[in-house]
Design a protein around this motif. Structure first.
Motif, PDB file in Angstrom:
ATOM      1  N   VAL A  62       0.842  -1.210   0.000  1.00 54.56           N
ATOM      2  CA  VAL A  62       0.000   0.000   0.000  1.00 54.56           C
ATOM      3  C   VAL A  62       0.872   1.253   0.000  1.00 54.56           C
ATOM      4  N   ASP A  63       1.899   1.253   0.838  1.00 55.98           N
ATOM      5  CA  ASP A  63       2.745   2.443   0.978  1.00 55.98           C
ATOM      6  C   ASP A  63       3.583   2.724  -0.268  1.00 55.98           C
ATOM      7  N   ASN A  64       3.751   1.691  -1.105  1.00 56.95           N
ATOM      8  CA  ASN A  64       4.549   1.875  -2.313  1.00 56.95           C
ATOM      9  C   ASN A  64       3.704   1.894  -3.584  1.00 56.95           C
ATOM     10  N   GLY A  65       2.412   2.079  -3.417  1.00 51.64           N
ATOM     11  CA  GLY A  65       1.551   2.315  -4.575  1.00 51.64           C
ATOM     12  C   GLY A  65       1.173   1.095  -5.386  1.00 51.64           C
ATOM     13  N   TYR A  66       1.321  -0.087  -4.805  1.00 52.68           N
ATOM     14  CA  TYR A  66       0.862  -1.296  -5.509  1.00 52.68           C
ATOM     15  C   TYR A  66      -0.642  -1.473  -5.288  1.00 52.68           C
ATOM     16  N   ASP A  67      -1.325  -1.992  -6.323  1.00 55.12           N
ATOM     17  CA  ASP A  67      -2.762  -2.247  -6.172  1.00 55.12           C
ATOM     18  C   ASP A  67      -3.100  -3.731  -6.245  1.00 55.12           C
ATOM     19  N   THR A  68      -2.063  -4.554  -6.497  1.00 59.63           N
ATOM     20  CA  THR A  68      -2.297  -5.985  -6.686  1.00 59.63           C
ATOM     21  C   THR A  68      -1.158  -6.771  -6.045  1.00 59.63           C
ATOM     22  N   LEU A  69      -1.499  -7.905  -5.430  1.00 66.83           N
ATOM     23  CA  LEU A  69      -0.494  -8.815  -4.882  1.00 66.83           C
ATOM     24  C   LEU A  69      -0.416 -10.033  -5.787  1.00 66.83           C
ATOM     25  N   LEU A  70       0.794 -10.351  -6.226  1.00 64.93           N
ATOM     26  CA  LEU A  70       1.021 -11.470  -7.134  1.00 64.93           C
ATOM     27  C   LEU A  70       1.913 -12.458  -6.391  1.00 64.93           C
ATOM     28  N   THR A  71       1.380 -13.649  -6.108  1.00 61.24           N
ATOM     29  CA  THR A  71       2.196 -14.587  -5.342  1.00 61.24           C
ATOM     30  C   THR A  71       1.983 -16.016  -5.830  1.00 61.24           C
ATOM     31  N   CYS A  72       2.680 -16.967  -5.208  1.00 58.34           N
ATOM     32  CA  CYS A  72       2.660 -18.339  -5.718  1.00 58.34           C
ATOM     33  C   CYS A  72       2.739 -19.340  -4.580  1.00 58.34           C
ATOM     34  N   GLY A  73       2.419 -20.585  -4.917  1.00 59.13           N
ATOM     35  CA  GLY A  73       2.494 -21.666  -3.937  1.00 59.13           C
ATOM     36  C   GLY A  73       1.857 -22.918  -4.498  1.00 59.13           C
ATOM     37  N   GLY A  74       1.735 -23.933  -3.659  1.00 63.01           N
ATOM     38  CA  GLY A  74       1.051 -25.159  -4.071  1.00 63.01           C
ATOM     39  C   GLY A  74      -0.447 -24.915  -4.189  1.00 63.01           C
ATOM     40  N   VAL A  75      -1.154 -25.861  -4.779  1.00 60.83           N
ATOM     41  CA  VAL A  75      -2.601 -25.717  -4.951  1.00 60.83           C
ATOM     42  C   VAL A  75      -3.300 -25.535  -3.594  1.00 60.83           C
ATOM     43  N   GLN A  76      -2.786 -26.208  -2.557  1.00 64.48           N
ATOM     44  CA  GLN A  76      -3.379 -26.057  -1.221  1.00 64.48           C
ATOM     45  C   GLN A  76      -2.546 -25.124  -0.332  1.00 64.48           C
ATOM     46  N   SER A  77      -1.917 -24.128  -0.930  1.00 67.20           N
ATOM     47  CA  SER A  77      -1.067 -23.208  -0.171  1.00 67.20           C
ATOM     48  C   SER A  77      -1.854 -22.393   0.859  1.00 67.20           C
ATOM     49  N   HIS A  79      -0.421 -19.951   2.435  1.00 69.08           N
ATOM     50  CA  HIS A  79       0.038 -18.584   2.169  1.00 69.08           C
ATOM     51  C   HIS A  79      -0.826 -17.921   1.092  1.00 69.08           C
ATOM     52  N   CYS A  80      -1.134 -18.657   0.030  1.00 69.20           N
ATOM     53  CA  CYS A  80      -1.944 -18.079  -1.048  1.00 69.20           C
ATOM     54  C   CYS A  80      -3.352 -17.766  -0.551  1.00 69.20           C
ATOM     55  N   ARG A  81      -3.913 -18.674   0.221  1.00 68.23           N
ATOM     56  CA  ARG A  81      -5.258 -18.436   0.784  1.00 68.23           C
ATOM     57  C   ARG A  81      -5.250 -17.198   1.696  1.00 68.23           C
ATOM     58  N   ALA A  82      -4.242 -17.085   2.549  1.00 65.76           N
ATOM     59  CA  ALA A  82      -4.174 -15.927   3.443  1.00 65.76           C
ATOM     60  C   ALA A  82      -3.997 -14.639   2.635  1.00 65.76           C
ATOM     61  N   THR A  83      -3.190 -14.702   1.580  1.00 64.23           N
ATOM     62  CA  THR A  83      -2.981 -13.513   0.745  1.00 64.23           C
ATOM     63  C   THR A  83      -4.278 -13.128   0.036  1.00 64.23           C
ATOM     64  N   ALA A  84      -5.014 -14.143  -0.462  1.00 60.31           N
ATOM     65  CA  ALA A  84      -6.286 -13.866  -1.149  1.00 60.31           C
ATOM     66  C   ALA A  84      -7.254 -13.143  -0.214  1.00 60.31           C
TER      67      ALA A  84
END
Ligand SMILES: *Cc1c(COP(=O)(O)O)cnc(C)c1O
Length: 336
Positions: A62-77, A79-84
């Motif tokens: 947010v502080d650096n002007g990003y509007d989208t988070l792009l991340t990766c992991g396993g299908v049952q990640s 981390h990805c669920r928490a990021t979503a």
């Protein structure tokens, strides 16, 4: 020591409890007191260890002007669920690049990814491993072409920014220790992308906690995590040059991966079921079940002798239990 934290956005329900496991201590402790730091209680759907890292990662975005988070992991990640979910909560776009074939059923974390409205692409394992950097670059350009800004969050949110999550958690642990009368402890955590271990290892040093941190690796090997903790630490020092310099020594308990990442042995499934009944504490087959099994084996082998208290960090993972339900049904399964 003046430790100046970067800004964070509060997402986690903290402080989490430090809970004494009375019956487990009696059964497996061999004179040790077994405790669990309940980081599975950092939230309901936005739960587990990744939320602590995301507090700092999302603030940085947010502080650096990003509007989208792009991340990766396993299908049952997890981390990805928490990021979503964190992205949805903050009004940020989330795009997940997942390793593995697209499952026919939306379940567990994968279901929650979709409920939270994340964009999802699944890539076959070999392609994912080979091309992940290129895929990140390609999707970043895709967003740039639309006038948007996507921030790449590495696997597990494990980098110099995410490290703050468990540096901060060590302040909580310091309070837990004094309340519980813990004078010296071993802290045991599952380690998968290394960030939790990095944060704890740094945090213990920075806050001068009387504790030794051990990562039980659930993939790769000891050397991989020794190097990963060192490189995440170097990233942290590069990004925050004013933070105090500390010397760290990462410690890994290797030998508990079993057949591979996310593949648990019948013994691990049995242990999960046993601990659920014994203490009402549910572990998962990908991370915490293996780590807890490793901790018990090391206790039995005398690794922690001379120190009364052992603190297991419950890093979450409950949604990974359901897609692996078959592992608990072996007795009824034909041919098992
Ligand atoms: C990601 C995860 C871990 C491992 O944490 P890292 O910081 O990636 O090493 C442990 N337990 C659970 C439940 C996780 O989701």
């Amino acid at each position: 020591m003046a430790l100046v934290y970067p800004r964070k956005i509060q997402l986690a329900q903290t402080p989490t409890p430090l809970q004494y496991l009375e019956r487990a201590s009696r059964e497996w402790g061999r004179g040790h007191r077994l405790w669990v730091k309940r980081d599975d209680l950092t939230g309901c759907t936005l739960s587990g260890n990744k939320v602590r890292k995301l507090e700092f990662i999302t603030a940085h975005a947010v502080d650096n002007g990003y509007d989208t988070l792009l991340t990766c992991g396993g299908v049952q990640s997890n981390h990805c669920r928490a990021t979503a979910l964190a992205g949805a909560q903050l009004g940020l776009g989330v795009h997940l690049l997942l390793r593995g074939e697209e499952p026919a059923d939306h379940e567990g974390n994968f279901l929650l990814d979709h409920l939270a409205g994340a964009a999802v692409n699944c890539y076959p394992s070999e392609q994912f491993v080979r091309e992940i950097d290129a895929l990140f670059a390609q999707w970043q350009q895709h967003y740039a072409a639309q006038g948007r800004r996507a921030m790449v969050v590495p696997t597990g949110g494990s980098d110099g920014i995410g490290a703050w999550g468990y540096i901060a958690a060590c302040e909580e642990l310091a309070g837990d220790f004094s309340q519980a009368g813990i004078e010296q402890a071993h802290i045991v955590t599952a380690t998968g992308s290394g960030g939790t271990q990095t944060g704890l290892t740094l945090g213990v040093a920075l806050h001068e906690l009387p504790a030794t941190v051990w990562g039980v690796n659930v993939c790769d090997n000891a050397q991989y995590f020794i190097d990963k903790v060192a490189s995440d630490t170097a990233d942290w020092q590069r990004l925050y040059p004013d933070a105090p310099a500390v010397a760290i020594e990462p410690r890994v308990l290797d030998g508990y991966v079993g057949q591979g990442y996310a593949i648990a042995s019948p013994e691990v499934f049995d242990l999960i079921a046993h601990l659920s009944r014994l203490e009402g504490l549910v572990l998962d087959p990908v991370y915490t079940g293996k780590a807890f099994a490793g901790m018990l084996a090391e206790i039995a082998g005398g690794r922690f002798e001379g120190c009364r208290d052992i603190v297991f960090v419950h890093t979450g993972g409950i949604f990974g239990v359901f897609p692996q339900r078959a592992g608990f049904n072996r007795a009824q399964a034909p041919g098992a």
